[in-house]
Design a protein around this motif. Structure first.
Motif, PDB file in Angstrom:
ATOM      1  N   UNK A   1      -6.277 -17.129  -4.985  1.00 55.65           N
ATOM      2  CA  UNK A   1      -6.405 -16.251  -3.821  1.00 55.65           C
ATOM      3  C   UNK A   1      -5.239 -15.269  -3.746  1.00 55.65           C
ATOM      4  N   UNK A   2      -4.031 -15.768  -4.038  1.00 52.05           N
ATOM      5  CA  UNK A   2      -2.864 -14.884  -4.027  1.00 52.05           C
ATOM      6  C   UNK A   2      -2.991 -13.799  -5.088  1.00 52.05           C
ATOM      7  N   UNK A   3      -3.436 -14.180  -6.281  1.00 49.21           N
ATOM      8  CA  UNK A   3      -3.594 -13.203  -7.345  1.00 49.21           C
ATOM      9  C   UNK A   3      -4.720 -12.208  -7.030  1.00 49.21           C
ATOM     10  N   UNK A   4      -5.759 -12.682  -6.334  1.00 50.13           N
ATOM     11  CA  UNK A   4      -6.831 -11.766  -5.936  1.00 50.13           C
ATOM     12  C   UNK A   4      -6.318 -10.722  -4.950  1.00 50.13           C
ATOM     13  N   UNK A   5      -5.448 -11.118  -4.043  1.00 51.96           N
ATOM     14  CA  UNK A   5      -4.851 -10.149  -3.123  1.00 51.96           C
ATOM     15  C   UNK A   5      -3.999  -9.138  -3.878  1.00 51.96           C
ATOM     16  N   UNK A   6      -3.272  -9.619  -4.896  1.00 50.26           N
ATOM     17  CA  UNK A   6      -2.459  -8.709  -5.705  1.00 50.26           C
ATOM     18  C   UNK A   6      -3.349  -7.729  -6.467  1.00 50.26           C
ATOM     19  N   UNK A   7      -4.482  -8.223  -6.993  1.00 50.22           N
ATOM     20  CA  UNK A   7      -5.428  -7.346  -7.687  1.00 50.22           C
ATOM     21  C   UNK A   7      -5.944  -6.268  -6.739  1.00 50.22           C
ATOM     22  N   UNK A   8      -6.322  -6.675  -5.531  1.00 49.17           N
ATOM     23  CA  UNK A   8      -6.850  -5.718  -4.559  1.00 49.17           C
ATOM     24  C   UNK A   8      -5.796  -4.693  -4.166  1.00 49.17           C
ATOM     25  N   UNK A   9      -4.562  -5.142  -3.949  1.00 52.53           N
ATOM     26  CA  UNK A   9      -3.472  -4.245  -3.551  1.00 52.53           C
ATOM     27  C   UNK A   9      -3.187  -3.235  -4.662  1.00 52.53           C
ATOM     28  N   UNK A  10      -3.076  -3.743  -5.907  1.00 51.65           N
ATOM     29  CA  UNK A  10      -2.797  -2.841  -7.030  1.00 51.65           C
ATOM     30  C   UNK A  10      -3.958  -1.890  -7.277  1.00 51.65           C
ATOM     31  N   UNK A  11      -5.185  -2.383  -7.129  1.00 52.40           N
ATOM     32  CA  UNK A  11      -6.353  -1.539  -7.352  1.00 52.40           C
ATOM     33  C   UNK A  11      -6.391  -0.368  -6.374  1.00 52.40           C
ATOM     34  N   UNK A  12      -6.066  -0.631  -5.123  1.00 51.23           N
ATOM     35  CA  UNK A  12      -6.080   0.434  -4.123  1.00 51.23           C
ATOM     36  C   UNK A  12      -5.111   1.552  -4.505  1.00 51.23           C
ATOM     37  N   UNK A  13      -3.907   1.195  -4.946  1.00 47.57           N
ATOM     38  CA  UNK A  13      -2.929   2.219  -5.302  1.00 47.57           C
ATOM     39  C   UNK A  13      -3.286   2.916  -6.615  1.00 47.57           C
ATOM     40  N   UNK A  14      -3.888   2.179  -7.573  1.00 44.27           N
ATOM     41  CA  UNK A  14      -4.286   2.822  -8.827  1.00 44.27           C
ATOM     42  C   UNK A  14      -5.385   3.850  -8.590  1.00 44.27           C
ATOM     43  N   UNK A  15      -6.311   3.531  -7.694  1.00 43.19           N
ATOM     44  CA  UNK A  15      -7.381   4.482  -7.392  1.00 43.19           C
ATOM     45  C   UNK A  15      -6.865   5.684  -6.608  1.00 43.19           C
ATOM     46  N   UNK A  16      -5.924   5.426  -5.697  1.00 46.34           N
ATOM     47  CA  UNK A  16      -5.440   6.504  -4.831  1.00 46.34           C
ATOM     48  C   UNK A  16      -4.437   7.405  -5.539  1.00 46.34           C
TER      49      UNK A  16
END
Length: 382
Positions: A166-181
């Motif tokens: 779950x912690x790693x999934x949050x990190x994936x989501x956080x990093x994904x948002x910044x990579x897309x933006x």
């Protein structure tokens, strides 16, 4: 003036060349070992970032499409991210809820299947007595009771693993948002460490690599669709319950090489065994094996190989090497890593890319994953 011939070295030239190559090879291996050791220690950080990069390669073209239609980057990022999460969450919810709703019928069918198997064991060719069956059941219960401590410890370990996931999934989501933006801004920041002379070539090579990554993700999605449709049609024809959610489960698991196919296939065979009996389960097993063989020997090597411009043997060896070195994460990331390195090296070696502007490389187009270079690109050699 006399000229003396140069003194010949007592060491043969072949041995000198071999020694020079050997110590350089050892230095490269040592450097790779150090890098691998560092990445291994930082696996909880590196793997989520790598997965976020794969997802960004899949979703970045959608963001670019919205921006081309005058949607602000921030809004486009939010729309794509939320849509992707809703799609994935809806698919997972559909699979889980369908399984939960079908559990009562499966439980009733399981009871009937156990009764049938018990009757076959007693009245069939084995001629087991009911006393022996009770003894076997009692032995299984005693084994579970004796290993209760180990089972409890395993459950605790599993709970801790779920927390880490779950912690790693949050990190994936956080990093994904910044990579897309702000993916382009992040890339421009990273290439600032490159000296000004080769910076443009490195920029072009990096964009080529991202295009190869986009091609890989699209090809993987196509393979997952073929797996899901093939197994789903087989389950529907055999009238196996939960055929549609099982097909959706196959699609999701297909993104994890080897392990995902084994898990999805095992679930399909188990449900066929419980609901339709051994004969149907054997047929489903044959279908799953056939689809997996199609994926392993045709779809993955040729479809992925063509998408990322890698030889089919290189794709197979990359998956096998990644699985041996880093397990499931290694199998998942080996081919995209090889595709990125291959595209970058080809771009740096290509004379055609010497005069290409970074702005002319469109990462959302798979055909832009690398320059056509005879000897390196099979398509160019035809």
């Amino acid at each position: 003036m006399s000229t003396n011939p140069p003194e010949r070295s007592p060491i043969p030239a072949v041995l000198r060349t071999s020694a020079a190559l050997s110590w350089r090879f050892l230095v490269v291996v040592a450097a790779l070992y150090v890098v691998g050791y560092i990445f291994g220690k930082l696996a909880a950080l590196v793997v989520p970032l790598a997965i976020a990069l794969l997802l960004a390669a899949l979703l970045a073209p959608a963001v670019a499409f919205l921006m081309a239609h005058r949607v602000p980057r921030g809004l486009a990022t939010v729309l794509v991210l939320v849509s992707g999460l809703l799609l994935l969450g809806g698919m997972l919810t559909f699979v889980v809820m369908t399984f939960v709703n079908g559990l009562p019928d499966l439980a009733a069918q399981l009871t009937r299947s156990i009764d049938t198997i018990s009757d076959w064991l007693v009245n069939g060719p084995l001629h087991l007595s009911e006393t022996q069956l009770r003894d076997y059941a009692a032995q299984i219960g005693k084994t579970l009771q004796d290993n209760q401590t180990g089972i409890t410890t395993g459950a605790i370990t599993t709970a801790a693993t779920v927390g880490e996931i779950l912690t790693e999934m949050l990190l994936v989501l956080f990093a994904l948002a910044f990579l897309l933006y702000d993916g382009p801004g992040i890339w421009q920041f990273l290439i600032r460490v490159v000296p000004g002379g080769p910076r443009r070539r490195v920029d072009v090579a990096g964009r080529r690599s991202l295009a190869a990554l986009v091609s890989y993700v699209r090809a993987t999605g196509a393979v997952a669709v073929v797996d899901a449709v093939g197994i789903g049609i087989g389950l529907a024809v055999l009238r196996v319950p939960l055929a549609i959610p099982l097909a959706a489960l196959v699609f999701i698991c297909a993104f994890v090489p080897i392990f995902g196919a084994v898990v999805a296939g095992a679930v399909a065979v188990l449900i066929a065994l419980v609901a339709n009996g051994p004969l149907t389960a054997v047929i489903v097993l044959v279908i799953v094996i056939a689809v997996n063989q199609l994926e392993s020997h045709i779809l993955q090597p040729f479809l992925l190989g063509r998408a990322v411009k890698l030889h089919p043997l290189a794709v197979v060896l990359a998956i096998a090497s990644g699985l041996l070195v880093a397990g499931i994460a290694g199998a998942l990331l080996a081919v995209p890593l090889l595709a990125v390195l291959n595209s970058a090296i080809r771009s740096l070696r290509s004379e055609a890319d010497e005069h290409v502007s970074p702005a002319d490389v469109h990462t959302s187009q798979p055909d832009e994953s690398g320059p056509d270079e005879p000897g390196l690109d099979t398509e160019a050699d035809k």
